[in-house]
Design a protein around this motif. Structure first.
Motif, short mmCIF file in Angstrom:
data_model
loop_
_atom_site.label_atom_id
_atom_site.label_comp_id
_atom_site.label_asym_id
_atom_site.label_seq_id
_atom_site.Cartn_x
_atom_site.Cartn_y
_atom_site.Cartn_z
N ALA A 134 0.86 -1.17 0.00
CA ALA A 134 0.00 0.00 0.00
C ALA A 134 0.90 1.23 0.00
CB ALA A 134 -0.89 0.00 1.23
N PRO A 135 0.75 2.15 -0.95
CA PRO A 135 1.66 3.30 -1.03
C PRO A 135 1.76 4.04 0.30
CG PRO A 135 0.25 3.23 -2.95
CD PRO A 135 -0.29 2.19 -2.00
N GLN A 136 2.99 4.33 0.70
CA GLN A 136 3.23 5.07 1.93
C GLN A 136 4.35 6.06 1.73
OE1 GLN A 136 5.40 2.51 4.99
NE2 GLN A 136 4.62 0.90 3.62
N THR A 137 4.21 7.23 2.35
CA THR A 137 5.23 8.27 2.26
C THR A 137 6.28 8.04 3.33
OG1 THR A 137 3.62 9.86 1.41
CG2 THR A 137 5.64 10.75 2.33
N ALA A 138 7.53 8.21 2.96
CA ALA A 138 8.63 8.05 3.89
C ALA A 138 9.63 9.18 3.68
CB ALA A 138 9.31 6.69 3.72
N SER A 139 10.39 9.47 4.71
CA SER A 139 11.43 10.49 4.64
C SER A 139 12.78 9.78 4.62
CB SER A 139 11.34 11.42 5.85
OG SER A 139 12.42 12.34 5.87
N VAL A 140 13.59 10.07 3.60
CA VAL A 140 14.91 9.46 3.51
C VAL A 140 15.98 10.53 3.68
CG1 VAL A 140 14.12 7.58 2.03
CG2 VAL A 140 14.98 9.67 0.99
N ALA A 141 17.06 10.15 4.35
CA ALA A 141 18.17 11.06 4.57
C ALA A 141 18.99 11.20 3.30
CB ALA A 141 19.04 10.55 5.71
N MET A 142 19.51 12.42 3.07
CA MET A 142 20.38 12.69 1.95
C MET A 142 21.80 12.92 2.48
SD MET A 142 18.04 12.55 -0.40
CE MET A 142 18.67 13.29 -1.92
N LYS A 143 22.78 12.72 1.61
CA LYS A 143 24.17 12.80 2.07
C LYS A 143 24.55 14.21 2.53
CE LYS A 143 28.82 11.27 0.99
NZ LYS A 143 29.53 12.53 1.24
N ASP A 144 23.85 15.25 2.04
CA ASP A 144 24.18 16.61 2.45
C ASP A 144 23.52 17.01 3.76
OD1 ASP A 144 21.55 16.83 1.65
OD2 ASP A 144 21.85 18.63 0.45
N GLY A 145 22.83 16.06 4.42
CA GLY A 145 22.19 16.35 5.70
C GLY A 145 20.72 16.70 5.59
N SER A 146 20.22 16.90 4.39
CA SER A 146 18.81 17.20 4.20
C SER A 146 18.01 15.90 4.19
CB SER A 146 18.60 17.98 2.91
OG SER A 146 18.96 17.20 1.79
N ARG A 147 16.70 16.02 4.02
CA ARG A 147 15.83 14.86 3.89
C ARG A 147 14.91 15.07 2.70
NH1 ARG A 147 16.57 11.58 8.20
NH2 ARG A 147 14.87 10.22 7.46
N ALA A 148 14.46 13.98 2.12
CA ALA A 148 13.56 14.04 0.97
C ALA A 148 12.40 13.09 1.21
CB ALA A 148 14.30 13.66 -0.30
N GLU A 149 11.24 13.50 0.73
CA GLU A 149 10.05 12.67 0.85
C GLU A 149 9.95 11.75 -0.39
OE1 GLU A 149 7.96 12.74 3.60
OE2 GLU A 149 9.57 14.01 4.35
N VAL A 150 9.72 10.47 -0.15
CA VAL A 150 9.56 9.50 -1.22
C VAL A 150 8.30 8.68 -0.96
CG1 VAL A 150 12.04 9.36 -1.67
CG2 VAL A 150 10.98 7.76 -0.07
N THR A 151 7.83 8.02 -2.00
CA THR A 151 6.67 7.14 -1.87
C THR A 151 7.13 5.70 -2.08
OG1 THR A 151 5.17 8.84 -2.68
CG2 THR A 151 4.37 6.58 -2.72
N LEU A 152 6.87 4.85 -1.08
CA LEU A 152 7.26 3.45 -1.14
C LEU A 152 6.08 2.62 -1.63
CD1 LEU A 152 9.13 3.23 2.30
CD2 LEU A 152 10.01 3.97 0.07
N PRO A 227 20.68 10.10 -2.06
CA PRO A 227 19.99 9.52 -0.92
C PRO A 227 20.86 8.49 -0.22
CG PRO A 227 19.18 8.55 -2.94
CD PRO A 227 20.12 9.65 -3.35
N LEU A 228 20.68 8.37 1.08
CA LEU A 228 21.33 7.33 1.87
C LEU A 228 20.37 6.15 2.01
CD1 LEU A 228 22.94 9.57 4.64
CD2 LEU A 228 24.04 8.61 2.61
N PRO A 229 20.90 4.98 2.36
CA PRO A 229 20.01 3.82 2.49
C PRO A 229 19.01 4.01 3.63
CG PRO A 229 22.32 3.15 2.41
CD PRO A 229 22.31 4.63 2.59
N PRO A 230 17.75 3.63 3.42
CA PRO A 230 16.83 3.58 4.56
C PRO A 230 17.29 2.48 5.52
CG PRO A 230 15.82 2.56 2.64
CD PRO A 230 17.12 3.17 2.17
N PRO A 231 16.87 2.53 6.78
CA PRO A 231 17.37 1.57 7.78
C PRO A 231 17.24 0.11 7.34
CG PRO A 231 16.18 3.32 8.86
CD PRO A 231 15.99 3.55 7.39
N GLY A 232 16.14 -0.26 6.71
CA GLY A 232 15.95 -1.65 6.32
C GLY A 232 16.86 -2.12 5.21
N ASN A 233 17.53 -1.18 4.52
CA ASN A 233 18.43 -1.53 3.42
C ASN A 233 19.89 -1.53 3.84
OD1 ASN A 233 16.05 -1.49 1.97
ND2 ASN A 233 16.79 -0.11 0.37
#
Length: 247
Positions: A134-152, A227-233
């Motif tokens: 089921a589509p869900q929005t997640a926030s992933v960390a970026m290497k520059d310290g920012s975060r980006a919203e993605v849809t899983l 992007p950096l790996p999400p915790p599960g990756n």
């Protein structure tokens, strides 16, 4: 999928191409408005003429005018950001979370690089289970310290050493899911993680060929945002396949 050696040749060609990652010389944050661009201007380039031209940035796009010439629009590029060639540079309007920046590639550079790989590992070509979520929005960390919203939307799962491993793609490119992962080879491979595209989706399965795992753009330049790996990756075991860290 194309043969592995052909894939690696295409990968090297893309890295060293005029719009590749090895000739980036600047990334400059922008605000809407009209900006003078050059080696001696407010938008300061590290090389080139004192005044390269005038950049106009709006909510709908950007254009660039050389001195004494009319404005030229930045043009769309498939699977990339709008670009405009202004010799000796290739300019790119790089927008992240609605914030524009000017990325500059120096076309006079002829970068060379040798990519290093683990030995080919047929055991790391995996036909994984492909589960729709089921589509869900997640926030992933970026290497520059920012975060980006993605849809899983999906998850790939396979068995390794008697345990189930699940990897979640956070991005898609050219219709292919992209996995950002890190494993226990980090350090030999790029420390922040590697990218891998899933292939040959069908029948509830997907191919993960880790021999095609590759270093992200930020492994080659400080002017990329990755992007950096999400915790599960983040995997506790070694995947001795694919690219090693650049020299």
């Amino acid at each position: 999928m194309i043969p592995l050696q052909d894939y690696r040749a295409a990968r090297l060609a893309a890295l060293t191409a005029p719009d590749g990652w090895l000739n980036l010389i600047a990334r400059i944050d922008l605000t809407p408005g009209i900006h003078a661009v050059g080696a001696a201007q407010d938008i300061r380039l590290p090389s080139g003429p004192d005044l390269l031209g005038t950049l106009k940035v709006s909510q709908t796009g950007a254009s660039f005018a050389r001195p004494g010439q009319g404005p030229q629009p930045f043009l769309p590029v498939p699977d990339a950001f709008p670009q405009l060639q202004v010799d000796p540079f290739l300019l790119e309007l790089h927008t992240v979370d609605g914030v524009p920046a000017l990325r500059v590639r120096d076309l006079s550079l002829r970068p060379q690089i040798t990519l290093r790989h683990f030995p080919d590992a047929p055991g790391w070509v995996i036909r994984a289970r492909w589960q729709e979520l089921a589509p869900q929005t997640a926030s992933v960390a970026m290497k520059d310290g920012s975060r980006a919203e993605v849809t899983l939307t999906h998850r790939a799962s396979f068995d390794h050493q008697g345990r189930e491993v699940s990897l979640t793609p956070t991005h898609w490119k050219a219709g292919k899911p992209m996995f950002v992962f890190r494993d226990a080879t980090a350090g030999e491979t790029y420390g922040a993680g590697r990218f891998l595209f899933g292939e040959d989706i069908g029948g509830g399965e997907i191919t993960l060929d880790f021999n095609r795992a590759f270093t992200p753009p930020c492994g080659f330049t400080d002017y990329a945002i990755c992007p950096l790996p999400p915790p599960g990756n983040v995997l506790p075991f070694r995947i001795e396949a694919g690219e090693k860290a650049p020299d």
